[in-house]
Motif scaffolding. Structure first.
Motif, mmCIF file in Angstrom:
data_model
loop_
_atom_site.group_PDB
_atom_site.id
_atom_site.type_symbol
_atom_site.label_atom_id
_atom_site.label_comp_id
_atom_site.label_asym_id
_atom_site.label_seq_id
_atom_site.Cartn_x
_atom_site.Cartn_y
_atom_site.Cartn_z
ATOM 1 N N PHE A 146 -0.357 -3.382 -20.925
ATOM 2 C CA PHE A 146 0.413 -2.006 -21.509
ATOM 3 C C PHE A 146 1.309 -2.099 -22.765
ATOM 4 C CE2 PHE A 146 -0.494 -0.784 -17.252
ATOM 5 C CZ PHE A 146 -1.414 0.333 -17.393
ATOM 6 N N THR A 147 1.417 -3.632 -23.155
ATOM 7 C CA THR A 147 2.296 -3.800 -24.370
ATOM 8 C C THR A 147 1.723 -3.238 -25.524
ATOM 9 O OG1 THR A 147 1.473 -5.828 -24.705
ATOM 10 C CG2 THR A 147 3.303 -6.035 -23.508
ATOM 11 N N GLN A 148 0.417 -2.886 -25.797
ATOM 12 C CA GLN A 148 0.061 -2.340 -26.960
ATOM 13 C C GLN A 148 -0.511 -0.860 -26.626
ATOM 14 O OE1 GLN A 148 -2.695 -5.020 -28.936
ATOM 15 N NE2 GLN A 148 -1.639 -6.755 -28.372
ATOM 16 N N LEU A 149 0.058 -0.403 -25.448
ATOM 17 C CA LEU A 149 -0.068 1.193 -25.144
ATOM 18 C C LEU A 149 0.669 1.995 -26.212
ATOM 19 C CD1 LEU A 149 -1.188 3.319 -23.274
ATOM 20 C CD2 LEU A 149 0.937 3.196 -21.940
ATOM 21 N N PRO A 150 0.062 2.802 -26.975
ATOM 22 C CA PRO A 150 0.673 3.589 -28.132
ATOM 23 C C PRO A 150 1.860 4.559 -27.549
ATOM 24 C CG PRO A 150 -1.646 3.594 -28.539
ATOM 25 C CD PRO A 150 -1.578 2.843 -27.270
ATOM 26 N N SER A 151 2.644 4.814 -28.066
ATOM 27 C CA SER A 151 3.861 5.686 -27.417
ATOM 28 C C SER A 151 3.662 7.086 -27.856
ATOM 29 C CB SER A 151 5.261 5.260 -27.980
ATOM 30 O OG SER A 151 5.292 5.214 -29.360
ATOM 31 N N TYR A 152 2.718 7.574 -28.418
ATOM 32 C CA TYR A 152 2.351 8.870 -29.056
ATOM 33 C C TYR A 152 1.216 9.638 -28.359
ATOM 34 C CZ TYR A 152 -0.943 6.160 -31.699
ATOM 35 O OH TYR A 152 -1.993 5.279 -32.148
ATOM 36 N N ILE A 153 0.651 9.108 -27.496
ATOM 37 C CA ILE A 153 -0.628 9.797 -26.842
ATOM 38 C C ILE A 153 -0.294 10.480 -25.226
ATOM 39 C CG2 ILE A 153 -2.189 8.422 -28.206
ATOM 40 C CD1 ILE A 153 -2.673 6.785 -25.820
ATOM 41 N N ASN A 154 0.953 10.867 -24.991
ATOM 42 C CA ASN A 154 1.388 11.362 -23.685
ATOM 43 C C ASN A 154 0.702 10.586 -22.266
ATOM 44 O OD1 ASN A 154 2.301 13.504 -25.230
ATOM 45 N ND2 ASN A 154 0.381 14.541 -25.111
ATOM 46 N N VAL A 155 0.910 9.233 -22.676
ATOM 47 C CA VAL A 155 0.631 8.265 -21.440
ATOM 48 C C VAL A 155 1.860 7.464 -21.062
ATOM 49 C CG1 VAL A 155 -0.890 6.336 -20.601
ATOM 50 C CG2 VAL A 155 -1.838 8.217 -22.208
ATOM 51 N N TYR A 156 2.287 7.456 -19.949
ATOM 52 C CA TYR A 156 3.370 6.761 -19.444
ATOM 53 C C TYR A 156 2.868 5.711 -18.272
ATOM 54 C CZ TYR A 156 7.712 6.190 -16.705
ATOM 55 O OH TYR A 156 8.989 5.536 -16.363
ATOM 56 N N ALA A 157 3.226 4.364 -18.620
ATOM 57 C CA ALA A 157 2.756 3.341 -17.576
ATOM 58 C C ALA A 157 4.079 2.717 -17.045
ATOM 59 C CB ALA A 157 1.867 2.493 -18.235
ATOM 60 N N VAL A 158 4.012 2.494 -15.587
ATOM 61 C CA VAL A 158 4.942 1.550 -14.834
ATOM 62 C C VAL A 158 4.286 0.553 -14.243
ATOM 63 C CG1 VAL A 158 6.831 1.578 -13.029
ATOM 64 C CG2 VAL A 158 6.240 3.560 -14.664
ATOM 65 N N THR A 159 4.666 -0.927 -14.373
ATOM 66 C CA THR A 159 4.098 -1.987 -13.919
ATOM 67 C C THR A 159 5.052 -2.785 -12.855
ATOM 68 O OG1 THR A 159 4.790 -3.621 -15.494
ATOM 69 C CG2 THR A 159 2.753 -2.359 -15.839
ATOM 70 N N ALA A 160 4.407 -3.431 -11.982
ATOM 71 C CA ALA A 160 5.186 -4.130 -10.918
ATOM 72 C C ALA A 160 5.901 -5.321 -11.423
ATOM 73 C CB ALA A 160 4.077 -4.553 -9.889
ATOM 74 N N ALA A 161 5.467 -6.039 -12.511
ATOM 75 C CA ALA A 161 5.982 -6.981 -13.332
ATOM 76 C C ALA A 161 6.193 -7.169 -14.637
ATOM 77 C CB ALA A 161 5.247 -8.438 -12.712
ATOM 78 N N ASN A 162 6.861 -7.927 -15.358
ATOM 79 C CA ASN A 162 6.725 -7.824 -16.805
ATOM 80 C C ASN A 162 5.949 -8.645 -17.232
ATOM 81 O OD1 ASN A 162 7.356 -10.787 -16.798
ATOM 82 N ND2 ASN A 162 9.657 -10.169 -17.107
ATOM 83 N N PRO A 163 5.258 -8.854 -18.655
ATOM 84 C CA PRO A 163 4.033 -9.499 -19.027
ATOM 85 C C PRO A 163 4.020 -11.024 -18.617
ATOM 86 C CG PRO A 163 5.040 -8.288 -20.696
ATOM 87 C CD PRO A 163 6.004 -8.295 -19.656
ATOM 88 N N ILE A 164 5.195 -11.735 -18.214
ATOM 89 C CA ILE A 164 5.356 -13.023 -17.766
ATOM 90 C C ILE A 164 5.498 -13.702 -16.558
ATOM 91 C CG2 ILE A 164 5.313 -13.480 -20.508
ATOM 92 C CD1 ILE A 164 8.444 -13.958 -20.167
ATOM 93 N N GLU A 165 5.405 -12.772 -15.680
ATOM 94 C CA GLU A 165 5.845 -13.260 -14.213
ATOM 95 C C GLU A 165 5.100 -12.759 -13.271
ATOM 96 O OE1 GLU A 165 9.838 -11.469 -13.480
ATOM 97 O OE2 GLU A 165 9.067 -9.464 -13.525
ATOM 98 N N SER A 166 5.164 -13.172 -12.070
ATOM 99 C CA SER A 166 4.328 -12.867 -10.856
ATOM 100 C C SER A 166 4.915 -11.655 -10.244
ATOM 101 C CB SER A 166 4.509 -14.029 -9.878
ATOM 102 O OG SER A 166 3.951 -13.472 -8.341
ATOM 103 N N SER A 167 3.990 -10.868 -9.485
ATOM 104 C CA SER A 167 4.616 -9.825 -8.771
ATOM 105 C C SER A 167 4.652 -10.482 -7.142
ATOM 106 C CB SER A 167 3.762 -8.826 -8.481
ATOM 107 O OG SER A 167 2.415 -9.082 -8.167
ATOM 108 N N TYR A 168 5.274 -9.430 -6.182
ATOM 109 C CA TYR A 168 5.735 -10.402 -4.822
ATOM 110 C C TYR A 168 5.038 -9.382 -3.858
ATOM 111 C CZ TYR A 168 9.202 -13.494 -6.748
ATOM 112 O OH TYR A 168 9.845 -14.460 -7.389
ATOM 113 N N ALA A 169 4.416 -10.115 -2.861
ATOM 114 C CA ALA A 169 4.072 -9.345 -1.679
ATOM 115 C C ALA A 169 5.132 -9.221 -0.610
ATOM 116 C CB ALA A 169 2.774 -10.331 -1.087
ATOM 117 N N CYS A 170 4.948 -8.518 0.233
ATOM 118 C CA CYS A 170 6.158 -8.085 1.334
ATOM 119 C C CYS A 170 5.464 -7.616 2.675
ATOM 120 C CB CYS A 170 7.078 -7.073 0.613
ATOM 121 S SG CYS A 170 6.559 -5.374 0.540
ATOM 122 N N TYR A 171 6.401 -7.825 3.626
ATOM 123 C CA TYR A 171 5.994 -7.470 4.918
ATOM 124 C C TYR A 171 4.948 -8.459 5.445
ATOM 125 C CZ TYR A 171 8.422 -2.922 3.781
ATOM 126 O OH TYR A 171 9.130 -1.875 3.232
#
Length: 415
Positions: free
Chosen positions: A174-199
């Motif tokens: 989403f680093t190239q997602l425009p900020s003017y089209i009424n779309v909001y995104a949330v991600t589990a990790a930044n562009p350069i790292e792993s996410s984590y499993a749990c439980y």
């Protein structure tokens, strides 16, 4: 609430298959239960998942899927809109843009039939790499996802869209997602790292959830959706995170709206509410280490000597595959000596990538060297950052592809 006369639409997709990836389908099933409890009708929810977990031979509780330790069965009543071979990135994008003609399905072609006054919530959970989100047999690239979202905005197919993405390197989508089209995104990790499993579940011998997903769903179940905003939820995510860095992208004005405007319908009758317990994340493990951790546990607890030796051989095979992938990628990288611009792209390089060019490079590597949809090569995804940085440095895609072909042929010849 949605705009006057508007509807709430929900798209939920798990991109993995097989028992070791249990957590992704468990995440999606749990997300469905939250939407259902919030009064959103099944006619406005589309669920994509391979559906090979609930009745898997390794499931000690057939027909049941849980998403947290001692949790309730989140598999009950989940719609089976797209399963098995119908879970593809092509179908995902076609469903999202409401294009029934483009859907390839053995069953009904259920799509998001949204209009200008409607809201859309999208949640995806699976493995990922720089600019890549995986489906069972083929990848979804950031270039195609962003292009689809832009076209939907131009066609006025929603008033607001919110996207939650659970995957390694998910911020790169989403680093190239425009900020003017009424779309909001949330991600589990930044562009350069792993996410984590749990439980980790010692009975099921697999992980039940992921860090990001466990936190946002817990917040949804404990907060007042009429008052809490998506930015409030992001603040809670930041407070509770342990390892990866959750990120938001796009239109902050959408993030500042109450969650109810996207995720809560007016139910006909009070739904059964599952009260959230106190959140306590355990067994946090980087995604790329999950296969090794699961095997290590199975080897330690296996009492049959023959089966134990088979597991040890599988473990050795995974280590050998990882070493071979690393050697191959390093050999390709060495063909492009670092210049003065190396440091400029050492951090968040994803904003400067031509997404379409990166897609051609990544696909060439996947089809020429290591298809990350094959279990033993899954870890190849984490090495895509090498190619992403090369693209960000301005190295032409054709030059990178030539290097991939040359090194790949040499590597195969030595087998």
């Amino acid at each position: 609430m949605a705009a006057a006369g508007g509807k709430h639409w929900v798209m939920l997709a798990a991109g993995s298959k097989k028992w070791d990836n249990y957590r992704h389908q468990a995440d999606v099933c749990h997300a469905y239960q939250i939407m259902h409890q919030n009064g959103i009708p099944d006619s406005q929810i589309v669920v994509m998942m391979y559906d090979d977990i609930a009745y898997n031979d390794k499931n000690p509780y057939p027909g049941k899927i849980i998403n947290k330790p001692n949790g309730w069965n989140v598999y009950q009543r989940v719609p089976k809109d797209y399963t098995g071979q119908d879970v593809t990135p092509e179908n995902f994008l076609a469903v999202l843009r409401g294009d029934k003609r483009a859907v390839r399905s053995n069953g009904p072609k259920k799509v998001i039939a949204s209009g200008r006054n409607d809201t859309i919530f999208i949640y995806l959970s699976d493995h990922g790499g720089p600019g890549v989100f995986c489906f069972p047999n083929s990848p979804l690239y950031a270039s195609d996802l962003i292009a689809t979202i832009k076209q939907m905005a131009a066609d006025r197919m929603f008033s607001k869209m919110v996207i939650y993405l659970e995957a390694c390197y998910s911020g790169s989508m989403f680093t190239q997602l425009p900020s003017y089209i009424n779309v909001y995104a949330v991600t589990a990790a930044n562009p350069i790292e792993s996410s984590y499993a749990c439980y980790f579940d010692p009975v099921r011998k697999t992980y039940l959830s992921n860090e990001f997903s466990a936190v946002w769903m817990h917040h949804n179940e404990k907060c007042d959706l009429n008052k809490a905003t998506f930015q409030d939820q992001f603040g809670y995510l930041q407070k509770k995170k342990c390892h990866s860095h959750f990120c938001w992208f796009g239109d902050m004005s959408v993030g500042q709206c109450p969650i109810r405007e996207v995720l809560k319908n007016a139910p006909q009758k009070p739904p059964q509410i599952i009260k959230a317990r106190k959140l306590r994340l355990t067994d946090l493990t980087p995604t790329h280490e999950v296969p090794f951790t699961i095997l290590k546990h199975r080897i330690a607890t296996e009492t049959d000597a023959g089966k134990r030796q088979s597991l040890i051989r599988k473990q050795e095979s995974l280590y050998q595959a990882r070493a071979k992938i690393e050697r191959t990628v390093q050999a390709i990288k060495q063909r492009f000596p670092a210049g003065a611009d190396e440091d400029e792209v050492d951090g968040d390089y994803s904003t400067s990538i031509d997404l379409q060019e990166f897609k051609t490079v990544a696909e060439h590597f996947r089809t020429t060297c290591f298809d990350w949809h094959v279990e033993e090569f899954e870890i190849a995804l984490s090495y895509m950052q090498v190619f992403a940085r090369l693209c960000a440095r301005g190295v032409e895609a054709e030059r990178i592809k030539e290097a991939i072909t040359t090194v790949g042929e040499s590597s195969n010849a030595l087998q």
